[in-house]
Design an enzyme around this catalytic site. Structure first.
Site, PDB file in Angstrom:
ATOM      1  N   ARG A  61      31.474  39.212  31.854  1.00 13.89           N
ATOM      2  CA  ARG A  61      31.387  37.771  31.626  1.00 13.89           C
ATOM      3  C   ARG A  61      30.470  37.100  32.642  1.00 13.89           C
ATOM      4  NH1 ARG A  61      35.996  33.437  32.226  1.00 13.89           N
ATOM      5  NH2 ARG A  61      35.180  31.780  30.892  1.00 13.89           N
ATOM      6  N   HIS A  65      27.489  34.200  32.023  1.00 16.78           N
ATOM      7  CA  HIS A  65      27.478  32.870  32.639  1.00 16.78           C
ATOM      8  C   HIS A  65      26.283  32.685  33.573  1.00 16.78           C
ATOM      9  CE1 HIS A  65      31.687  31.096  31.730  1.00 16.78           C
ATOM     10  NE2 HIS A  65      31.366  31.976  30.807  1.00 16.78           N
ATOM     11  N   ASN A  90      33.947  27.186  33.739  1.00 14.99           N
ATOM     12  CA  ASN A  90      34.163  28.494  34.381  1.00 14.99           C
ATOM     13  C   ASN A  90      35.493  29.133  33.992  1.00 14.99           C
ATOM     14  OD1 ASN A  90      36.252  27.424  35.987  1.00 14.99           O
ATOM     15  ND2 ASN A  90      34.829  26.789  37.550  1.00 14.99           N
ATOM     16  N   HIS A 187      34.378  40.063  23.186  1.00 12.81           N
ATOM     17  CA  HIS A 187      35.771  39.596  23.260  1.00 12.81           C
ATOM     18  C   HIS A 187      36.727  40.623  22.646  1.00 12.81           C
ATOM     19  CE1 HIS A 187      34.324  35.118  23.657  1.00 12.81           C
ATOM     20  NE2 HIS A 187      34.236  35.783  24.789  1.00 12.81           N
ATOM     21  N   ASP A 240      41.848  40.699  22.370  1.00 11.14           N
ATOM     22  CA  ASP A 240      42.047  41.604  21.234  1.00 11.14           C
ATOM     23  C   ASP A 240      43.479  42.097  21.318  1.00 11.14           C
ATOM     24  OD1 ASP A 240      42.322  43.765  19.549  1.00 11.14           O
ATOM     25  OD2 ASP A 240      40.597  44.869  20.322  1.00 11.14           O
TER      26      ASP A 240
HETATM   27  C1  HEM Z   1      29.731  32.824  21.849  1.00 18.39           C
HETATM   28  C2  HEM Z   1      30.077  31.976  22.786  1.00 18.39           C
HETATM   29  C3  HEM Z   1      31.176  32.261  23.769  1.00 18.39           C
HETATM   30  C4  HEM Z   1      32.239  31.459  24.033  1.00 18.39           C
HETATM   31  C5  HEM Z   1      32.527  30.108  23.401  1.00 18.39           C
HETATM   32  C6  HEM Z   1      33.054  32.132  25.008  1.00 18.39           C
HETATM   33  C7  HEM Z   1      34.221  31.621  25.549  1.00 18.39           C
HETATM   34  C8  HEM Z   1      35.107  32.347  26.311  1.00 18.39           C
HETATM   35  C9  HEM Z   1      36.374  31.854  26.770  1.00 18.39           C
HETATM   36  C10 HEM Z   1      36.915  30.458  26.535  1.00 18.39           C
HETATM   37  C11 HEM Z   1      36.991  32.863  27.423  1.00 18.39           C
HETATM   38  C12 HEM Z   1      38.357  32.830  28.088  1.00 18.39           C
HETATM   39  C13 HEM Z   1      38.199  32.385  29.511  1.00 18.39           C
HETATM   40  C14 HEM Z   1      39.531  32.147  30.161  1.00 18.39           C
HETATM   41  O1  HEM Z   1      40.384  31.501  29.563  1.00 18.39           O
HETATM   42  O2  HEM Z   1      39.745  32.621  31.279  1.00 18.39           O
HETATM   43  C15 HEM Z   1      36.107  33.998  27.403  1.00 18.39           C
HETATM   44  C16 HEM Z   1      36.376  35.214  27.963  1.00 18.39           C
HETATM   45  C17 HEM Z   1      35.443  36.227  28.059  1.00 18.39           C
HETATM   46  N1  HEM Z   1      34.122  36.158  27.676  1.00 18.39           N
HETATM   47 FE1  HEM Z   1      33.341  34.788  26.446  1.00 18.39          FE
HETATM   48  N2  HEM Z   1      32.481  33.331  25.315  1.00 18.39           N
HETATM   49  C18 HEM Z   1      31.325  33.455  24.590  1.00 18.39           C
HETATM   50  C19 HEM Z   1      30.427  34.487  24.658  1.00 18.39           C
HETATM   51  C20 HEM Z   1      30.506  35.531  25.554  1.00 18.39           C
HETATM   52  C21 HEM Z   1      29.451  36.457  25.851  1.00 18.39           C
HETATM   53  C22 HEM Z   1      28.049  36.416  25.239  1.00 18.39           C
HETATM   54  C23 HEM Z   1      29.946  37.329  26.771  1.00 18.39           C
HETATM   55  C24 HEM Z   1      29.266  38.492  27.432  1.00 18.39           C
HETATM   56  C25 HEM Z   1      28.298  39.190  26.892  1.00 18.39           C
HETATM   57  C26 HEM Z   1      31.324  36.956  27.024  1.00 18.39           C
HETATM   58  C27 HEM Z   1      32.201  37.647  27.826  1.00 18.39           C
HETATM   59  C28 HEM Z   1      33.529  37.336  27.985  1.00 18.39           C
HETATM   60  C29 HEM Z   1      34.513  38.252  28.538  1.00 18.39           C
HETATM   61  C30 HEM Z   1      34.271  39.693  28.936  1.00 18.39           C
HETATM   62  C31 HEM Z   1      35.716  37.544  28.610  1.00 18.39           C
HETATM   63  C32 HEM Z   1      37.046  38.046  29.164  1.00 18.39           C
HETATM   64  C33 HEM Z   1      37.070  37.722  30.640  1.00 18.39           C
HETATM   65  C34 HEM Z   1      38.272  38.256  31.384  1.00 18.39           C
HETATM   66  O3  HEM Z   1      39.034  39.070  30.846  1.00 18.39           O
HETATM   67  O4  HEM Z   1      38.433  37.858  32.551  1.00 18.39           O
HETATM   68  N3  HEM Z   1      31.615  35.857  26.295  1.00 18.39           N
HETATM   69  N4  HEM Z   1      34.964  33.653  26.719  1.00 18.39           N
HETATM   70  C1  LIG Z   2      36.291  26.163  38.291  1.00 19.56           C
HETATM   71  O1  LIG Z   2      35.974  24.812  38.378  1.00 19.56           O
HETATM   72  C2  LIG Z   2      37.052  24.002  38.826  1.00 19.56           C
HETATM   73  C3  LIG Z   2      36.569  22.568  38.812  1.00 19.56           C
HETATM   74  O2  LIG Z   2      36.064  22.253  37.546  1.00 19.56           O
HETATM   75  C4  LIG Z   2      37.490  24.435  40.219  1.00 19.56           C
HETATM   76  O3  LIG Z   2      38.603  23.685  40.620  1.00 19.56           O
HETATM   77  C5  LIG Z   2      37.855  25.925  40.197  1.00 19.56           C
HETATM   78  O4  LIG Z   2      38.134  26.379  41.481  1.00 19.56           O
HETATM   79  C6  LIG Z   2      36.690  26.733  39.636  1.00 19.56           C
HETATM   80  N1  LIG Z   2      37.065  28.136  39.495  1.00 19.56           N
HETATM   81  C7  LIG Z   2      36.440  29.100  40.166  1.00 19.56           C
HETATM   82  C8  LIG Z   2      36.872  30.488  39.864  1.00 19.56           C
HETATM   83  O5  LIG Z   2      35.558  28.900  40.950  1.00 19.56           O
END
Ligand code: HEM
Ligand SMILES: *[C@@H]1O[C@H](CO)[C@@H](O)[C@H](O)[C@H]1NC(C)=O
Ligand SMILES: *[C@@H]1O[C@H](CO)[C@@H](O)[C@H](O)[C@H]1NC(C)=O
Ligand SMILES: *[C@@H]1O[C@H](CO)[C@@H](O)[C@H](O)[C@H]1NC(C)=O
Ligand SMILES: *[C@@H]1O[C@H](CO)[C@@H](O)[C@H](O)[C@H]1NC(C)=O
Ligand SMILES: *[C@@H]1O[C@H](CO)[C@@H](O)[C@H](O)[C@H]1NC(C)=O
Length: 322
Positions: A61, A65, A90, A187, A240
């Site tokens: 991820r 970003h 983030n 995802h 998943d």
């Molecule tokens: C298509 C648009 C995308 C959206 C809207 C999106 C949004 C998100 C969100 C909301 C989460 C959960 C974050 C959390 O609640 O902590 C997430 C997790 C994640 N995203 Fe995406 N994402 C997108 C595309 C991608 C892409 C392109 C990648 C990498 C190539 C990616 C890699 C990941 C991974 C690996 C996680 C899991 C992170 C973890 O387990 O800590 N995402 N994403």
């Molecule tokens: C993500 O951003 C928020 C503020 O929007 C901050 O409080 C938080 O510490 C940030 N998380 C990380 C992992 O840096």
């Protein structure tokens, strides 16, 4: 020089100028200066996984970003007061300490050679393949930015954006619908906080009590138990539900069963008439097609606006400029 040779060299020169900075990324960039770079990255990541079974998705991820804010230039890793890490969306990006461990190991083996931006790209590939996913040759040679671009984090898509909006953002950095579907397939591993999707369970489109109609009813019930109304919004739920530690194509089968966790996931399959629907079906029925498209899309994403040549620098500590 013959006319033909002259025309050829002029053509090559023009192609190099038009090709811009991407022309210089190459999988063999460190062949002489840090031949062991991949195995060092791999060994630190394997070590890290002993302490955190979720480290691979976290690392992948970070590359996303980073690349979506001003290009793949490690701007995400700068940790000053204007840090991108502190800006929305983030939502729990993690893994920064492990990137630091990789940098330390590489500075020992080949000092001042490997950029933090390349560490993000390489460790994303290694994490996917250690998680059971595909391998691809990562083009290398990126350099690190001299500043963060906190204001640019708004360019990272949100899970609540419409498919049209997300597709437009991807298109603006050269990623087409196949890339979007393939990259969303990441995802298939990792987790999301309840906060990322509870509106789908309790007040979809701001209508109190409404459940997202594209959400499988039995899955919605299960999620309501895991993320109760007014409960801990930071609880982590598998992206998943079947195999969230493994990089496979189950994600696409989930979408077909209306069991995608994020709104942005389910939209790929449930948006009437969208060209992404057929791509989801194709990847659901062929893991090897998904893997091949995923590798290609990761290379394209990794090519977003890199710094090369004498631009930027090779940071000694990924968290701050030299
Ligand atoms: C298509 C648009 C995308 C959206 C809207 C999106 C949004 C998100 C969100 C909301 C989460 C959960 C974050 C959390 O609640 O902590 C997430 C997790 C994640 N995203 Fe995406 N994402 C997108 C595309 C991608 C892409 C392109 C990648 C990498 C190539 C990616 C890699 C990941 C991974 C690996 C996680 C899991 C992170 C973890 O387990 O800590 N995402 N994403
Ligand atoms: C993500 O951003 C928020 C503020 O929007 C901050 O409080 C938080 O510490 C940030 N998380 C990380 C992992 O840096
Ligand atoms: C390359 O790195 C790996 C993992 O750190 C190590 O086992 C191996 O001995 C190294 N090889 C060389 C030639 O340095
Ligand atoms: C829902 O309501 C909040 C607060 O009134 C608003 O900020 C937000 O934009 C609304 N979201 C949607 C999807 O309409
Ligand atoms: C809901 O999920 C179950 C289990 O995966 C599946 O059998 C069913 O077809 C799904 N319903 C819809 C409408 O997709
Ligand atoms: C930022 O990185 C520096 C090293 O460059 C470190 O000393 C400091 O603790 C870090 N700050 C945060 C908030 O992580």
């Amino acid at each position: 020089m013959s006319c033909f040779q002259m025309a050829t060299s002029l053509f090559l020169l023009a192609a190099m100028m038009l090709g811009g900075s991407n022309a210089q990324l190459s999988p063999t960039f460190y062949a002489k200066t840090c031949p062991n770079v991949s195995s060092i990255v791999r060994s630190v990541l394997q070590q890290a996984q002993q302490n955190d079974i979720w480290i691979f998705p976290k690392i992948v991820r970070l590359h996303f970003h980073d690349c979506f804010v001003n290009g793949c230039d490690a701007s995400l890793l700068l940790n000053g007061t204007d840090s991108e890490q502190m800006a929305p969306p983030n939502l729990s990006t993690e893994g920064y300490a492990v990137i630091g461990d990789i940098k330390t190991a590489l500075e020992k083996a080949c000092p001042r050679v490997v950029s933090c931006a390349d560490i993000l790209a390489l460790s994303a590939q290694v994490s996917v393949s250690l998680g059971g996913g595909p391998t691809w040759k990562v083009p290398l040679g990126r350099r690190d930015s001299l500043s963060a671009h906190r204001e640019g984090t708004g360019g990272i898509p949100s899970a609540h954006d419409s498919l049209a909006n997300i597709a437009a953002r991807f298109k603006s950095v050269g990623l087409d619908s196949t890339d979007l579907v393939a990259l969303s397939g990441v995802h298939t591993f990792g987790r999301a906080q309840c906060a990322a999707f509870t509106d789908r369970l309790y007040n979809f489109n701001n209508v109190s009590g409404k459940i997202d109609p594209t959400l499988n009813a039995t899955y919605a019930k299960a999620l309501q138990q895991r993320c109760p109304k007014g409960g801990d919004a930071t609880s982590l739920i598998d992206l998943d539900e079947q195999t969230s530690l493994t990089f496979d194509n189950k994600y696409f089968l989930n979408l077909q069963n209306r069991r995608g966790l994020l709104q942005s996931d389910q939209e790929l399959f449930s948006t009437n008439g969208a060209e992404t629907v057929a791509i989801v079906n194709r990847f659901a029925s062929s893991q090897s097609q998904f893997f091949a498209s995923f590798g290609k899309a990761m290379i394209k994403m990794g090519n977003i606006n890199p710094l090369t040549g004498s631009n930027g620098e090779i940071r000694l500590d990924c968290r701050k400029i030299n």
